[in-house]
Design an enzyme around this catalytic site. Sequence first.
Site, PDB file in Angstrom:
ATOM      1  N   GLN A  37      45.385  86.157  26.684  1.00 50.42           N
ATOM      2  CA  GLN A  37      44.164  85.569  26.142  1.00 50.42           C
ATOM      3  C   GLN A  37      42.890  86.225  26.647  1.00 50.42           C
ATOM      4  O   GLN A  37      41.845  86.126  25.988  1.00 50.42           O
ATOM      5  CB  GLN A  37      44.124  84.073  26.444  1.00 50.42           C
ATOM      6  CG  GLN A  37      45.187  83.278  25.686  1.00 50.42           C
ATOM      7  CD  GLN A  37      45.148  81.811  25.991  1.00 50.42           C
ATOM      8  OE1 GLN A  37      45.753  81.353  26.951  1.00 50.42           O
ATOM      9  NE2 GLN A  37      44.422  81.059  25.175  1.00 50.42           N
ATOM     10  N   ARG A  94      43.760  80.062  38.470  1.00 53.86           N
ATOM     11  CA  ARG A  94      45.107  80.161  37.909  1.00 53.86           C
ATOM     12  C   ARG A  94      45.096  81.203  36.795  1.00 53.86           C
ATOM     13  O   ARG A  94      44.309  81.113  35.860  1.00 53.86           O
ATOM     14  CB  ARG A  94      45.568  78.809  37.359  1.00 53.86           C
ATOM     15  CG  ARG A  94      46.945  78.882  36.711  1.00 53.86           C
ATOM     16  CD  ARG A  94      47.358  77.584  36.044  1.00 53.86           C
ATOM     17  NE  ARG A  94      48.585  77.822  35.291  1.00 53.86           N
ATOM     18  CZ  ARG A  94      48.815  77.401  34.069  1.00 53.86           C
ATOM     19  NH1 ARG A  94      47.898  76.692  33.416  1.00 53.86           N
ATOM     20  NH2 ARG A  94      49.946  77.676  33.459  1.00 53.86           N
ATOM     21  N   ASN A 195      54.888  78.314  31.687  1.00 51.50           N
ATOM     22  CA  ASN A 195      53.805  77.481  31.168  1.00 51.50           C
ATOM     23  C   ASN A 195      54.199  76.876  29.829  1.00 51.50           C
ATOM     24  O   ASN A 195      54.508  77.590  28.870  1.00 51.50           O
ATOM     25  CB  ASN A 195      52.525  78.305  30.977  1.00 51.50           C
ATOM     26  CG  ASN A 195      51.383  77.453  30.449  1.00 51.50           C
ATOM     27  OD1 ASN A 195      50.762  76.706  31.200  1.00 51.50           O
ATOM     28  ND2 ASN A 195      51.114  77.532  29.146  1.00 51.50           N
ATOM     29  N   GLU A 196      54.215  75.557  29.769  1.00 49.20           N
ATOM     30  CA  GLU A 196      54.421  74.801  28.540  1.00 49.20           C
ATOM     31  C   GLU A 196      55.644  75.275  27.743  1.00 49.20           C
ATOM     32  O   GLU A 196      55.530  75.764  26.622  1.00 49.20           O
ATOM     33  CB  GLU A 196      53.176  74.852  27.655  1.00 49.20           C
ATOM     34  CG  GLU A 196      52.003  74.085  28.216  1.00 49.20           C
ATOM     35  CD  GLU A 196      50.852  73.968  27.230  1.00 49.20           C
ATOM     36  OE1 GLU A 196      51.036  74.253  26.027  1.00 49.20           O
ATOM     37  OE2 GLU A 196      49.751  73.580  27.666  1.00 49.20           O
ATOM     38  N   ASN A 333      49.637  69.964  31.995  1.00 46.37           N
ATOM     39  CA  ASN A 333      48.640  70.401  31.026  1.00 46.37           C
ATOM     40  C   ASN A 333      48.384  69.240  30.077  1.00 46.37           C
ATOM     41  O   ASN A 333      49.243  68.901  29.248  1.00 46.37           O
ATOM     42  CB  ASN A 333      49.125  71.626  30.252  1.00 46.37           C
ATOM     43  CG  ASN A 333      49.271  72.857  31.126  1.00 46.37           C
ATOM     44  OD1 ASN A 333      48.960  72.828  32.315  1.00 46.37           O
ATOM     45  ND2 ASN A 333      49.741  73.943  30.549  1.00 46.37           N
ATOM     46  N   TRP A 446      40.483  74.149  31.854  1.00 39.19           N
ATOM     47  CA  TRP A 446      40.826  75.156  30.850  1.00 39.19           C
ATOM     48  C   TRP A 446      39.656  75.232  29.873  1.00 39.19           C
ATOM     49  O   TRP A 446      39.331  74.249  29.235  1.00 39.19           O
ATOM     50  CB  TRP A 446      42.124  74.795  30.112  1.00 39.19           C
ATOM     51  CG  TRP A 446      42.478  75.889  29.159  1.00 39.19           C
ATOM     52  CD1 TRP A 446      42.084  76.033  27.856  1.00 39.19           C
ATOM     53  CD2 TRP A 446      43.278  77.034  29.457  1.00 39.19           C
ATOM     54  NE1 TRP A 446      42.563  77.199  27.324  1.00 39.19           N
ATOM     55  CE2 TRP A 446      43.301  77.834  28.295  1.00 39.19           C
ATOM     56  CE3 TRP A 446      43.949  77.486  30.591  1.00 39.19           C
ATOM     57  CZ2 TRP A 446      43.992  79.054  28.224  1.00 39.19           C
ATOM     58  CZ3 TRP A 446      44.635  78.686  30.527  1.00 39.19           C
ATOM     59  CH2 TRP A 446      44.659  79.458  29.353  1.00 39.19           C
ATOM     60  N   GLU A 453      42.408  82.321  21.419  1.00 43.04           N
ATOM     61  CA  GLU A 453      43.099  81.034  21.373  1.00 43.04           C
ATOM     62  C   GLU A 453      44.309  81.098  20.429  1.00 43.04           C
ATOM     63  O   GLU A 453      44.390  80.420  19.414  1.00 43.04           O
ATOM     64  CB  GLU A 453      42.119  79.925  20.964  1.00 43.04           C
ATOM     65  CG  GLU A 453      42.690  78.512  20.991  1.00 43.04           C
ATOM     66  CD  GLU A 453      43.412  78.175  22.287  1.00 43.04           C
ATOM     67  OE1 GLU A 453      44.462  77.518  22.200  1.00 43.04           O
ATOM     68  OE2 GLU A 453      42.941  78.565  23.376  1.00 43.04           O
ATOM     69  N   PHE A 462      37.198  77.499  24.339  1.00 46.05           N
ATOM     70  CA  PHE A 462      37.490  76.496  25.364  1.00 46.05           C
ATOM     71  C   PHE A 462      36.747  76.764  26.677  1.00 46.05           C
ATOM     72  O   PHE A 462      36.811  75.954  27.593  1.00 46.05           O
ATOM     73  CB  PHE A 462      38.993  76.483  25.675  1.00 46.05           C
ATOM     74  CG  PHE A 462      39.829  75.639  24.754  1.00 46.05           C
ATOM     75  CD1 PHE A 462      40.220  74.364  25.108  1.00 46.05           C
ATOM     76  CD2 PHE A 462      40.221  76.128  23.517  1.00 46.05           C
ATOM     77  CE1 PHE A 462      40.999  73.586  24.265  1.00 46.05           C
ATOM     78  CE2 PHE A 462      41.009  75.365  22.659  1.00 46.05           C
ATOM     79  CZ  PHE A 462      41.398  74.082  23.036  1.00 46.05           C
TER      80      PHE A 462
END
Length: 498
Positions: A37, A94, A195-196, A333, A446, A453, A462
């Site tokens: 990103q 992070r 992550n997620e 998250n 975040w 995104e 964001f």
Amino acid sequence: MIVVVVTIFRCNTQLPPTTNVIFPSNFIWGAATSSYQIEGGKTDGGRGPSIWDTFCQESEENCNGDLGDITDDHYHRWREDVQLMKALGLKAYRFSISWSRILPTGMVNFKTGDDDTNIEGVNYEGVEFYSRFIDELLKSNIIPFVTLYHWDLPQGLQDKYGGWEDRAIIPDFENYARVCFHFFGDRVKHWITINEGWTVAIHGYEEASNAPGLLGKDVGGTGDPYLVGHHLLLAHAAAVKVFRNESYANDGKSVIGISNSGDFRFPLHAESLDDQEAATRAIEFQLGWMTDPLYLGDYPKSMRRILGDRLPTFSSDEINSITGSKPDFLGLNHYSSALASTPTQPPQWGGYWADQLVTLSNDLSWKKTAMGWNIAPEGAKGILLWIAQRYNNPDVYVTENGVAVHDTSSEQAIHDSERIDYLEGYIKGFGEAMTEGVNLKGYFAWSLFDNFEWQYGLSKRFGIVYVNYTTLERTPKDSAEWYRAIIDSNGGKLFSSP
């Protein structure tokens, strides 16, 4: 042991006023990003392609027609970015490592007699980039929290065996983790494996909105999100085993966790047992799916009951591996909430969203973000209490929380009062949970920067720092100055009298 009793309820969107929230002196305030990103540098320094490079190039309908080739150009501007973090007072940062920047094909071949300079498959320019960046963070007294996988799978592994749908990815992820621990573990003391996983499985292998862009087999495609989720958990376990069994955790300071998606669900009718069960079931199908096995040894019973043999099973050895990989901390998250009820009619479609047997709706009083998500800060408290009750009150970091707001100009984007309102409400909600005994250890906004995104490309912002995508100039938004004051007061400013 603190026992937290949770009742899932629907409440007003305004949290009650509180003056007794005290964040401990060692509470960690940070901000977060991910490699694809913000980095750019698509082919610089030996980086190999990822599935997101491919996905965004395949069609202008993907990623809003944008590409992640440059984004914030962090790859070339990292020194400037660290100075900005320092100026904002961040205690921690992070970020994720690009797997294909470290291992361009996704694979590494360890041989007897290898030294640190000739491991086959390692891109040493990539190692040096992250090594220098970590050193600069530490020089600025910023704690690095490193995520191993934030969605940018090397394209080589997708081409070779279908990526996360094949068990072959487990040893490849294990070896990638081993390389990262080896080169950076002397300085990085906080690690996040995945992550997620929920987003990887559902958006990538069910809805086709994220890379690699597969529809689920229950909605007319070939993707298998439940198998993908299974392999993600086993890969997490393999990485944790390396971390703990190969001396990377022996200093007594190094810890490892996982970051999972956790939206909250309120029962549509608070007095309805059916709606209470629907709210619980909805959380189980998201947060519980990727968290129950690590803390409780298996998938949620609701998933086992509804999905049957569509949900993979763990062998006895895998159960030992999974339970042995219980995280040192759980990363949460959290962005939004919804109302949940039991459907009055059988679903007319298949797939994950039908599998839950839940109808989701919105409280009409809730405002919406630019993503169309509900703003419901009371859910921040609710989800932390749910976690504390279900998993015996583990250590938790909020590893993502933030908002894309409705801005139509750079001026409006920089003077982002809507974002300040969102962050204030949610941080207060997390603080409220702490007063009831939740072990919240830190908070990461975040995102630090406006960035790419995912399927929305550059269209959603964001960041608490504005990025001009033409000049790449960084401008702290009003929310960045506000957040700096929150950090400086260790959260006290949130609860002080005006």
